[in-house]
Write a protein that holds these residues in place. Structure first.
Motif, PDB file in Angstrom:
ATOM      1  N   ILE A   1       0.842  -1.226   0.134  1.00 49.21           N
ATOM      2  CA  ILE A   1      -0.146  -0.071  -0.148  1.00 49.21           C
ATOM      3  C   ILE A   1       1.049   1.250  -0.017  1.00 49.21           C
ATOM      4  CG2 ILE A   1      -0.107   0.167   2.417  1.00 49.21           C
ATOM      5  CD1 ILE A   1      -2.970   0.969   1.999  1.00 49.21           C
ATOM      6  N   THR A   2       0.494   2.298  -0.735  1.00 52.75           N
ATOM      7  CA  THR A   2       1.127   3.549  -0.502  1.00 52.75           C
ATOM      8  C   THR A   2       0.592   4.591   0.360  1.00 52.75           C
ATOM      9  OG1 THR A   2       1.666   3.229  -2.965  1.00 52.75           O
ATOM     10  CG2 THR A   2       1.841   5.422  -1.947  1.00 52.75           C
ATOM     11  N   VAL A   3       1.523   4.963   1.440  1.00 54.52           N
ATOM     12  CA  VAL A   3       1.124   5.867   2.517  1.00 54.52           C
ATOM     13  C   VAL A   3       1.939   6.952   2.314  1.00 54.52           C
ATOM     14  CG1 VAL A   3       0.917   6.033   4.945  1.00 54.52           C
ATOM     15  CG2 VAL A   3       0.490   3.998   3.701  1.00 54.52           C
ATOM     16  N   GLN A   4       1.589   8.295   2.052  1.00 53.25           N
ATOM     17  CA  GLN A   4       2.358   9.543   1.709  1.00 53.25           C
ATOM     18  C   GLN A   4       3.460   9.233   0.927  1.00 53.25           C
ATOM     19  OE1 GLN A   4       3.422  10.408   5.959  1.00 53.25           O
ATOM     20  NE2 GLN A   4       1.370  11.343   6.411  1.00 53.25           N
ATOM     21  N   ASP A   5       3.068   8.732  -0.402  1.00 54.36           N
ATOM     22  CA  ASP A   5       4.010   8.764  -1.396  1.00 54.36           C
ATOM     23  C   ASP A   5       4.986   7.393  -1.009  1.00 54.36           C
ATOM     24  OD1 ASP A   5       2.969  10.502  -2.997  1.00 54.36           O
ATOM     25  OD2 ASP A   5       3.996  12.123  -1.871  1.00 54.36           O
ATOM     26  N   ILE A   6       4.935   6.698   0.057  1.00 56.32           N
ATOM     27  CA  ILE A   6       6.012   5.673   0.320  1.00 56.32           C
ATOM     28  C   ILE A   6       5.122   4.330   0.078  1.00 56.32           C
ATOM     29  CG2 ILE A   6       7.326   4.607   2.076  1.00 56.32           C
ATOM     30  CD1 ILE A   6       7.901   7.326   3.063  1.00 56.32           C
ATOM     31  N   THR A   7       5.664   3.305  -0.476  1.00 57.13           N
ATOM     32  CA  THR A   7       4.970   2.210  -0.747  1.00 57.13           C
ATOM     33  C   THR A   7       5.662   1.127   0.447  1.00 57.13           C
ATOM     34  OG1 THR A   7       4.688   2.283  -3.002  1.00 57.13           O
ATOM     35  CG2 THR A   7       4.615   0.241  -2.315  1.00 57.13           C
ATOM     36  N   VAL A   8       4.588   0.573   1.217  1.00 59.95           N
ATOM     37  CA  VAL A   8       5.070  -0.281   2.078  1.00 59.95           C
ATOM     38  C   VAL A   8       4.661  -1.640   1.916  1.00 59.95           C
ATOM     39  CG1 VAL A   8       5.482   1.420   3.865  1.00 59.95           C
ATOM     40  CG2 VAL A   8       3.196   0.445   3.674  1.00 59.95           C
ATOM     41  N   TYR A   9       5.264  -2.739   2.351  1.00 59.82           N
ATOM     42  CA  TYR A   9       5.067  -4.211   2.185  1.00 59.82           C
ATOM     43  C   TYR A   9       4.990  -4.960   3.442  1.00 59.82           C
ATOM     44  CZ  TYR A   9       6.947  -2.837  -2.242  1.00 59.82           C
ATOM     45  OH  TYR A   9       7.311  -2.278  -3.700  1.00 59.82           O
ATOM     46  N   TYR A  10       4.002  -5.710   3.474  1.00 58.70           N
ATOM     47  CA  TYR A  10       3.873  -6.614   4.730  1.00 58.70           C
ATOM     48  C   TYR A  10       3.581  -8.238   3.987  1.00 58.70           C
ATOM     49  CZ  TYR A  10       3.192  -2.686   7.778  1.00 58.70           C
ATOM     50  OH  TYR A  10       3.270  -1.642   8.529  1.00 58.70           O
ATOM     51  N   GLU A  11       4.127  -8.969   4.660  1.00 58.03           N
ATOM     52  CA  GLU A  11       3.983 -10.240   4.251  1.00 58.03           C
ATOM     53  C   GLU A  11       3.536 -11.245   5.402  1.00 58.03           C
ATOM     54  OE1 GLU A  11       7.822 -11.841   2.930  1.00 58.03           O
ATOM     55  OE2 GLU A  11       8.624 -12.348   4.982  1.00 58.03           O
ATOM     56  N   MET A  12       2.793 -12.143   5.179  1.00 57.85           N
ATOM     57  CA  MET A  12       2.223 -13.241   6.247  1.00 57.85           C
ATOM     58  C   MET A  12       2.779 -14.616   5.971  1.00 57.85           C
ATOM     59  SD  MET A  12      -1.514 -13.623   7.487  1.00 57.85           S
ATOM     60  CE  MET A  12      -1.383 -12.134   8.330  1.00 57.85           C
ATOM     61  N   SER A  13       3.556 -15.254   6.716  1.00 58.03           N
ATOM     62  CA  SER A  13       3.808 -16.583   6.657  1.00 58.03           C
ATOM     63  C   SER A  13       3.472 -17.350   7.699  1.00 58.03           C
ATOM     64  CB  SER A  13       5.435 -16.520   6.432  1.00 58.03           C
ATOM     65  OG  SER A  13       6.137 -16.022   7.585  1.00 58.03           O
ATOM     66  N   LYS A  14       3.742 -18.799   7.661  1.00 60.93           N
ATOM     67  CA  LYS A  14       3.745 -19.810   8.497  1.00 60.93           C
ATOM     68  C   LYS A  14       5.353 -19.923   9.296  1.00 60.93           C
ATOM     69  CE  LYS A  14       0.126 -22.787   6.858  1.00 60.93           C
ATOM     70  NZ  LYS A  14      -0.335 -24.015   6.725  1.00 60.93           N
ATOM     71  N   ASP A  15       5.155 -19.726  10.464  1.00 59.51           N
ATOM     72  CA  ASP A  15       6.672 -19.698  10.968  1.00 59.51           C
ATOM     73  C   ASP A  15       7.292 -21.256  11.311  1.00 59.51           C
ATOM     74  OD1 ASP A  15       8.955 -19.351  12.341  1.00 59.51           O
ATOM     75  OD2 ASP A  15       8.005 -18.345  14.352  1.00 59.51           O
ATOM     76  N   GLY A  16       8.184 -21.623  10.318  1.00 58.03           N
ATOM     77  CA  GLY A  16       8.641 -22.852  10.130  1.00 58.03           C
ATOM     78  C   GLY A  16       9.974 -22.975  11.360  1.00 58.03           C
ATOM     79  N   ASN A  17      10.604 -21.946  12.018  1.00 58.11           N
ATOM     80  CA  ASN A  17      11.483 -21.989  12.879  1.00 58.11           C
ATOM     81  C   ASN A  17      11.202 -22.005  14.356  1.00 58.11           C
ATOM     82  OD1 ASN A  17      12.930 -21.560  10.539  1.00 58.11           O
ATOM     83  ND2 ASN A  17      12.603 -19.343  10.777  1.00 58.11           N
ATOM     84  N   THR A  18      10.029 -21.829  14.545  1.00 51.78           N
ATOM     85  CA  THR A  18       9.685 -21.889  16.132  1.00 51.78           C
ATOM     86  C   THR A  18       8.384 -22.369  16.175  1.00 51.78           C
ATOM     87  OG1 THR A  18       9.352 -20.553  18.155  1.00 51.78           O
ATOM     88  CG2 THR A  18       8.887 -19.553  15.949  1.00 51.78           C
ATOM     89  N   THR A  19       8.090 -22.918  17.598  1.00 52.55           N
ATOM     90  CA  THR A  19       6.966 -23.577  17.903  1.00 52.55           C
ATOM     91  C   THR A  19       6.011 -22.641  18.813  1.00 52.55           C
ATOM     92  OG1 THR A  19       7.647 -24.640  19.942  1.00 52.55           O
ATOM     93  CG2 THR A  19       7.589 -26.141  17.959  1.00 52.55           C
ATOM     94  N   GLU A  20       6.626 -21.353  18.855  1.00 51.38           N
ATOM     95  CA  GLU A  20       5.930 -20.286  19.719  1.00 51.38           C
ATOM     96  C   GLU A  20       4.959 -19.542  19.097  1.00 51.38           C
ATOM     97  OE1 GLU A  20       9.153 -17.887  21.441  1.00 51.38           O
ATOM     98  OE2 GLU A  20       9.738 -19.504  22.678  1.00 51.38           O
TER      99      GLU A  20
ATOM    100  N   ILE B   1       1.602 -18.115  13.122  1.00 51.65           N
ATOM    101  CA  ILE B   1       1.541 -17.131  12.016  1.00 51.65           C
ATOM    102  C   ILE B   1       2.222 -16.154  12.230  1.00 51.65           C
ATOM    103  CG2 ILE B   1      -0.120 -15.914  10.522  1.00 51.65           C
ATOM    104  CD1 ILE B   1      -0.398 -18.862  10.063  1.00 51.65           C
ATOM    105  N   LEU B   2       3.271 -15.777  11.436  1.00 51.35           N
ATOM    106  CA  LEU B   2       3.948 -14.310  11.238  1.00 51.35           C
ATOM    107  C   LEU B   2       3.438 -13.261  10.596  1.00 51.35           C
ATOM    108  CD1 LEU B   2       7.800 -15.667  12.076  1.00 51.35           C
ATOM    109  CD2 LEU B   2       6.265 -14.477  13.645  1.00 51.35           C
ATOM    110  N   LEU B   3       3.386 -11.979  11.012  1.00 47.02           N
ATOM    111  CA  LEU B   3       3.201 -10.840   9.908  1.00 47.02           C
ATOM    112  C   LEU B   3       4.575 -10.083  10.066  1.00 47.02           C
ATOM    113  CD1 LEU B   3       1.257  -9.066   8.103  1.00 47.02           C
ATOM    114  CD2 LEU B   3       0.497  -8.139  10.156  1.00 47.02           C
ATOM    115  N   GLU B   4       5.001  -9.689   8.963  1.00 53.59           N
ATOM    116  CA  GLU B   4       6.282  -8.896   8.757  1.00 53.59           C
ATOM    117  C   GLU B   4       6.296  -7.950   7.734  1.00 53.59           C
ATOM    118  OE1 GLU B   4      11.021 -10.351   8.388  1.00 53.59           O
ATOM    119  OE2 GLU B   4       9.429 -11.741   7.905  1.00 53.59           O
ATOM    120  N   ARG B   5       6.683  -6.720   8.415  1.00 52.53           N
ATOM    121  CA  ARG B   5       6.986  -5.589   7.448  1.00 52.53           C
ATOM    122  C   ARG B   5       8.244  -5.571   6.980  1.00 52.53           C
ATOM    123  NH1 ARG B   5       8.529   0.723   9.278  1.00 52.53           N
ATOM    124  NH2 ARG B   5      10.265  -0.727   9.715  1.00 52.53           N
ATOM    125  N   ILE B   6       8.083  -5.633   5.435  1.00 51.44           N
ATOM    126  CA  ILE B   6       9.503  -6.212   4.559  1.00 51.44           C
ATOM    127  C   ILE B   6       9.839  -5.076   3.663  1.00 51.44           C
ATOM    128  CG2 ILE B   6       8.704  -8.487   4.668  1.00 51.44           C
ATOM    129  CD1 ILE B   6       7.940  -8.252   1.699  1.00 51.44           C
TER     130      ILE B   6
END
Length: 678
Positions: free
Chosen positions: A433-452, A455-460
């Motif tokens: 999405i573009t916010v104040q002329d800046i495009t920001v990205y978020y990704e969602m993934s299954k966390d394969g590295n931890t059992t804690e 589902i992870l949400l990450e700004r990338i």
């Protein structure tokens, strides 16, 4: 209680300027000024047996203008008035409970004493006179309410018994009160009598009882002479609406003979539509295309399922929606936008045998012919998210796949060009999405590295490593989809330079929705807990900012058919009180403004059904793998969905109650008119 075979006295209530305007409709209407119309422009619907009046808010918003209610007079199998049922009803006043004539309750099947919340005939008058609904019931557009009174078959209506006198007296009082409401509030009401209340058969005593009201005419029950005659002495002039039945074994049984005589006198007027009850299969509408005779008042099918479901099913006949099979073995994601010439552009994806296609479609305008204009093989896995950002000279399309790859494509006309591709952890999707002329990205993934965390949400930052993540759920959902949007212009809870992240998930058939207002320029810290909203699987979400206000739609499969013949006619429980259970392949939609969604979730509003006043809910088709895209067309919000069709077998066909589609093996694109919700 009494037997299950009934005669029906149905009253159609049309809201017009004055009741007396209906008098002239008893006379034959000159057709010299009637202009022929194409068949497709005459197709419509009548809502059947929505006896729980809490559903009417959504029905009216969705565009319903013809309704049918059931007015049931409780009596037992020995033809004695059963006042016990009336005495326990919470919607009756003390005076109404004490009425020795009994009461009128809204239910198709026999009312039972263990249920205490039936709506009543008086509730109907309260509804149409409620100031909240005045813009509908006192508006210019006519609204019709069919009221079907239940009686035992072979009841001697003209026998002057005390039993029937009590029933007729209740109806007389209802009409008198209705006329008073109409006159005092300037409502446009025209009652139309149907079934056992007409002058047919041995019911001649009713010919002028509620004059000047007109009647429907049922071909297999009412006088055949009235098909062509308006003879007043026999009461034939009251029959002005043809009302045909759909026979389960022979759908053309009653329609074909009418077509052979050009629908008799009923085609000689343009005030009232033809009616046909109650088709539950998509192909029934095609009967009218073959046998119909177009007239301005239209041809309305009495339906038990949702309005969107009917609009999709009748799309290829009416031209007022889309139900388009596409040449792919399965359905992927979908994205829609308006082209530079005001045309509609749709992008879909499909993955078969490890090969992924990006498919471009175009239509001159919404609901015009939809054509595939190009198909492209792309070096990606199964597409899990698709988002577009329009710039001055080009349109960017961001695709992410189940292998954790994010690709940026540029789209010009029917050409697609890969600009860059990155590895990412977003195997559940990436949004931008573009916010104040800046495009920001978020990704969602299954966390394969931890059992804690499940589902992870990450700004990338595409192409760069990022540790800016937050745990959305400890559990790994069965399916999850998310969307990004700017806050509403009047949203005081989320600053204008922030974004709202909407996450819809399913886990063991339960749907949950959560929202979070975040500053895109700082790391994520936490995410709000989710709130249950319904049942189903494979949920997908789309948001659109329109006139400073966000709209949000969710689609799911294996959902719940809130309206079908069984539920609408069940006397044991009101439709709004039914606990939803998953029904295989039922495609549901949930649609509302972001403001309504936030209010519901933050207030722990519970499961959403067809009785919610702000968030629209219903079924729209049958299938799996749904996807959805909201977009703007001119000054309107529009929707397109895609899904994999349902190639059902004979046993599945027998079990279906929600409206049976045509058999489909590949993908399907659907679209229907959205209600005004802002």
């Amino acid at each position: 209680m009494r037997a299950t075979v009934f005669l029906c006295l149905c009253l159609l209530v049309s809201l017009t300027l004055t009741l007396n305007q209906s008098i002239s409709h008893r006379d034959a209407i000159n057709i010299s000024t009637i202009q022929p119309l194409p068949i497709r422009s005459t197709i419509g619907y009548q809502i059947h047996s929505w006896d729980d009046l809490r559903e009417w808010t959504q029905a009216l918003k969705k565009g319903a203008r013809w309704f049918k209610l059931d007015f049931n007079w409780p009596f037992n199998s020995t033809s004695l008035l059963d006042r016990d049922v009336c005495m326990v009803q919470e919607n009756l006043s003390a005076e109404e409970k004490d009425d020795t004539r009994g009461c009128i309750l809204l239910t198709h099947n026999d009312p039972i004493v263990s249920r205490t919340n039936y709506n009543t005939s008086n509730n109907v008058l309260e509804l149409i006179s409620d100031p909240e609904y005045r813009h509908w019931f006192a508006g210019r557009e006519r609204i019709y309410i069919a009221v079907c009174f239940k009686l035992l078959d072979n009841t001697d209506i003209c026998g002057n018994s005390q039993f029937i006198s009590s029933w007729l007296s209740l109806l007389d009082d209802f009409f008198a009160r209705a006329r008073k409401v109409i006159d005092e509030q300037s409502l446009n009401v025209e009652f139309i009598v149907d079934g056992a209340g007409t002058a047919g058969g041995d019911r001649g005593c009713l010919a002028d009882r509620w004059s000047p009201l007109v009647s429907t005419w049922i071909s297999h029950r009412d006088p055949m002479e009235a098909l062509h005659s308006n003879e007043k002495d026999k009461g034939y002039n009251s029959f002005q609406i043809m009302n045909l039945k759909v026979d389960d074994n022979d759908p053309e049984k009653y329609l074909k003979p009418m077509a052979e005589v050009d629908y008799g006198k009923f085609s000689q007027q343009n005030t009232y539509p033809y009616l046909m009850w109650e088709p539950d299969r998509q192909n029934v509408g095609e009967l009218y295309e073959r046998k119909g005779l177009a007239q301005a008042a239209g041809f309305k099918f009495a339906i038990n399922f949702d309005i969107a479901h009917f609009q999709v099913f009748s799309a290829n006949l009416s031209g007022g929606a889309w139900n388009v099979p596409v040449p792919s073995e399965n359905s992927g994601k979908i994205l829609a936008y308006t082209g530079p010439e005001g045309d509609v552009r749709i992008i879909t994806s499909s993955t078969t045998n490890q090969t992924t296609h990006l498919i471009l479609h175009r239509s001159d305008h919404l609901y015009a012919k939809l054509d595939e204009i190009s198909r492209h093989v792309i070096p990606m896995g199964r597409i899990v998210s698709m988002v577009t950002i329009e710039e001055e000279t080009k349109r960017k399309i961001f695709l992410s796949d189940d292998r954790g790859r994010l690709s940026e494509y540029h789209l010009r006309g029917d050409k697609v060009k890969l600009e860059k591709s990155w590895r990412s952890g977003g195997n559940l999707g990436v949004q931008a999405i573009t916010v104040q002329d800046i495009t920001v990205y978020y990704e969602m993934s299954k966390d394969g590295n931890t059992t804690e965390c499940g589902i992870l949400l990450e700004r990338i930052h595409p192409g760069r490593k990022s540790n800016d993540s937050v745990c959305v759920s400890v559990e790994a959902f069965d399916h999850v989809s998310f969307s990004l949007s700017l806050p509403d212009a009047n949203d005081s809870s989320c600053p204008s330079n922030h974004i709202i992240i909407s996450i819809i998930s399913s886990h063991h058939g339960r749907l949950s929705l959560s929202f979070e207002c975040v500053d895109p320029l700082i790391p994520l810290h936490s995410f709000s807990s989710s709130s249950p909203i319904g049942i189903g699987s494979q949920p997908e979400v789309s948001t659109l900012r329109y006139n400073g206000q966000n709209h949000l739609m969710i689609v799911v499969t294996d959902g719940h058919c809130s309206n079908d013949l069984r539920k609408n006619t069940d006397a044991n429980v009101a439709v709004c009180d039914v606990m939803p259970t998953s029904e295989l392949h039922v495609l549901n939609y949930y649609y509302g403004t972001m403001e309504s969604w936030l209010r519901h979730v933050r207030g722990n509003g519970g499961l959403i059904n067809s009785c919610h006043k702000a968030i629209m809910f219903g079924s729209y088709d049958m299938g799996s793998d749904p996807a959805v895209s909201l977009f703007q067309v001119g000054e309107e919000v529009a929707v397109v969905t895609s899904h994999t069709g349902w190639n059902y077998d004979e046993e599945e066909e027998k079990k279906n109650h929600c409206g049976l589609p045509k058999r489909r093996e590949g993908g399907v694109i659907d679209s229907w008119p959205l209600p005004t919700i802002s």
